[in-house]
Scaffold this motif. Structure first.
Motif, PDB file in Angstrom:
ATOM      1  N   PHE A  97       0.772  -1.152  -0.028  1.00 13.75           N
ATOM      2  CA  PHE A  97       0.116  -0.062  -0.065  1.00 13.75           C
ATOM      3  C   PHE A  97       0.967   1.218  -0.089  1.00 13.75           C
ATOM      4  CE2 PHE A  97      -2.206   3.314   2.532  1.00 13.75           C
ATOM      5  CZ  PHE A  97      -3.414   3.533   1.636  1.00 13.75           C
ATOM      6  N   LEU A  98       0.665   1.809  -0.945  1.00 11.12           N
ATOM      7  CA  LEU A  98       1.594   3.212  -0.847  1.00 11.12           C
ATOM      8  C   LEU A  98       1.020   4.432  -0.943  1.00 11.12           C
ATOM      9  CD1 LEU A  98       3.203   1.080  -2.875  1.00 11.12           C
ATOM     10  CD2 LEU A  98       4.375   2.741  -3.776  1.00 11.12           C
ATOM     11  N   VAL A  99       1.550   5.478  -0.249  1.00  9.38           N
ATOM     12  CA  VAL A  99       1.128   6.738   0.158  1.00  9.38           C
ATOM     13  C   VAL A  99       1.916   7.756  -0.650  1.00  9.38           C
ATOM     14  CG1 VAL A  99       0.423   8.555   1.768  1.00  9.38           C
ATOM     15  CG2 VAL A  99      -0.077   6.124   2.097  1.00  9.38           C
ATOM     16  N   ILE A 100       1.504   8.513  -1.782  1.00 12.04           N
ATOM     17  CA  ILE A 100       2.250   9.358  -2.425  1.00 12.04           C
ATOM     18  C   ILE A 100       1.905  10.564  -2.108  1.00 12.04           C
ATOM     19  CG2 ILE A 100       3.133  10.108  -4.831  1.00 12.04           C
ATOM     20  CD1 ILE A 100       2.305   7.160  -5.788  1.00 12.04           C
ATOM     21  N   ASN A 101       2.870  11.517  -1.450  1.00 11.52           N
ATOM     22  CA  ASN A 101       2.728  12.958  -1.234  1.00 11.52           C
ATOM     23  C   ASN A 101       3.690  13.746  -2.037  1.00 11.52           C
ATOM     24  OD1 ASN A 101       0.759  13.012   1.196  1.00 11.52           O
ATOM     25  ND2 ASN A 101       2.255  11.473   1.912  1.00 11.52           N
ATOM     26  N   ARG A 102       2.962  14.391  -2.856  1.00 13.08           N
ATOM     27  CA  ARG A 102       3.827  15.274  -4.164  1.00 13.08           C
ATOM     28  C   ARG A 102       3.132  16.657  -4.095  1.00 13.08           C
ATOM     29  NH1 ARG A 102       8.683  14.453  -6.785  1.00 13.08           N
ATOM     30  NH2 ARG A 102       8.370  14.768  -8.818  1.00 13.08           N
ATOM     31  N   GLY A 103       3.978  17.440  -3.705  1.00 11.40           N
ATOM     32  CA  GLY A 103       3.328  19.024  -3.565  1.00 11.40           C
ATOM     33  C   GLY A 103       2.421  18.895  -2.771  1.00 11.40           C
ATOM     34  N   LYS A 104       1.011  19.520  -3.087  1.00 11.93           N
ATOM     35  CA  LYS A 104       0.014  19.487  -1.945  1.00 11.93           C
ATOM     36  C   LYS A 104      -0.919  18.583  -2.429  1.00 11.93           C
ATOM     37  CE  LYS A 104       0.479  24.457  -1.474  1.00 11.93           C
ATOM     38  NZ  LYS A 104       0.030  25.820  -1.472  1.00 11.93           N
ATOM     39  N   LYS A 105      -0.741  17.402  -3.178  1.00 18.78           N
ATOM     40  CA  LYS A 105      -1.459  16.190  -3.553  1.00 18.78           C
ATOM     41  C   LYS A 105      -1.031  15.062  -2.947  1.00 18.78           C
ATOM     42  CE  LYS A 105      -2.797  17.850  -8.139  1.00 18.78           C
ATOM     43  NZ  LYS A 105      -2.762  17.419  -9.632  1.00 18.78           N
ATOM     44  N   GLN A 106      -1.945  14.297  -2.363  1.00 20.05           N
ATOM     45  CA  GLN A 106      -1.785  12.863  -1.842  1.00 20.05           C
ATOM     46  C   GLN A 106      -2.585  11.881  -2.665  1.00 20.05           C
ATOM     47  OE1 GLN A 106      -3.416  11.474   1.961  1.00 20.05           O
ATOM     48  NE2 GLN A 106      -1.560  11.454   2.529  1.00 20.05           N
ATOM     49  N   HIS A 107      -1.796  10.876  -2.865  1.00 18.19           N
ATOM     50  CA  HIS A 107      -2.478   9.904  -3.781  1.00 18.19           C
ATOM     51  C   HIS A 107      -2.300   8.560  -2.898  1.00 18.19           C
ATOM     52  CE1 HIS A 107      -3.868   7.667  -7.180  1.00 18.19           C
ATOM     53  NE2 HIS A 107      -2.750   6.776  -7.103  1.00 18.19           N
ATOM     54  N   LEU A 108      -3.493   7.822  -2.983  1.00 18.40           N
ATOM     55  CA  LEU A 108      -3.233   6.233  -2.153  1.00 18.40           C
ATOM     56  C   LEU A 108      -3.177   5.522  -3.197  1.00 18.40           C
ATOM     57  CD1 LEU A 108      -5.751   7.165   0.922  1.00 18.40           C
ATOM     58  CD2 LEU A 108      -3.204   7.542   0.595  1.00 18.40           C
ATOM     59  N   MET A 109      -2.542   4.566  -3.038  1.00 18.55           N
ATOM     60  CA  MET A 109      -2.710   3.333  -4.210  1.00 18.55           C
ATOM     61  C   MET A 109      -2.991   2.202  -3.284  1.00 18.55           C
ATOM     62  SD  MET A 109       1.308   3.298  -6.349  1.00 18.55           S
ATOM     63  CE  MET A 109       0.617   2.295  -7.528  1.00 18.55           C
ATOM     64  N   ARG A 110      -4.448   2.063  -3.494  1.00 16.14           N
ATOM     65  CA  ARG A 110      -5.161   0.968  -2.684  1.00 16.14           C
ATOM     66  C   ARG A 110      -5.194  -0.117  -3.452  1.00 16.14           C
ATOM     67  NH1 ARG A 110      -7.756   2.944   1.362  1.00 16.14           N
ATOM     68  NH2 ARG A 110      -8.190   5.137   1.537  1.00 16.14           N
TER      69      ARG A 110
END
Length: 124
Positions: A97-110
């Motif tokens: 399970f990956l959490v990507i925090n780039r700039g002001k965005k968060q993406h969860l790889m569910r």
């Protein structure tokens, strides 16, 4: 007969090498040069991968990230209770399970690790 055996062995080894290279290849539409540039721009704290020690898919994902030069932080739930707590706070149910925090965005790889989704999340 020896030549035939040597040819078969060479073909098997070439096939294994090709599969190994293919597994580390960039996603469709992304050049190796672009991958290197993108990887160089990622800081370890921007990509957190929640794993368990026995997770084979986690090992594959870590291998792909490392072989392509991406920095990331591993949070192994098998050895760190804090990781388990964080993982549960995301209502995640599978690894990796990956959490990507780039700039002001968060993406969860569910849905596990997907190279195309990962690159798209980093590109923003």
């Amino acid at each position: 007969m020896r030549n035939l055996v040597a040819v078969v062995i060479a073909l098997v080894l070439a096939s294994v090498a090709w599969k190994q290279w293919e597994r580390h290849a960039p996603p469709a539409g992304v050049s190796r040069s672009e991958m290197r540039t993108l990887a160089a721009s990622v800081r370890p704290e921007e990509v957190v991968m929640y794993t368990t020690t026995e997770c084979g898919y986690c090992h594959q994902a870590k291998n792909w990230l490392s072989s392509n030069g991406f920095a990331f932080t591993e949070c192994n739930m098998s050895v760190d209770a804090r990781c388990q707590s964080e993982f549960q706070s995301y209502h995640a149910d599978g690894t990796p399970f990956l959490v990507i925090n780039r700039g002001k965005k968060q993406h969860l790889m569910r849905e596990g690790f997907d190279t195309e989704e990962f690159v798209a999340a980093l590109r923003g």
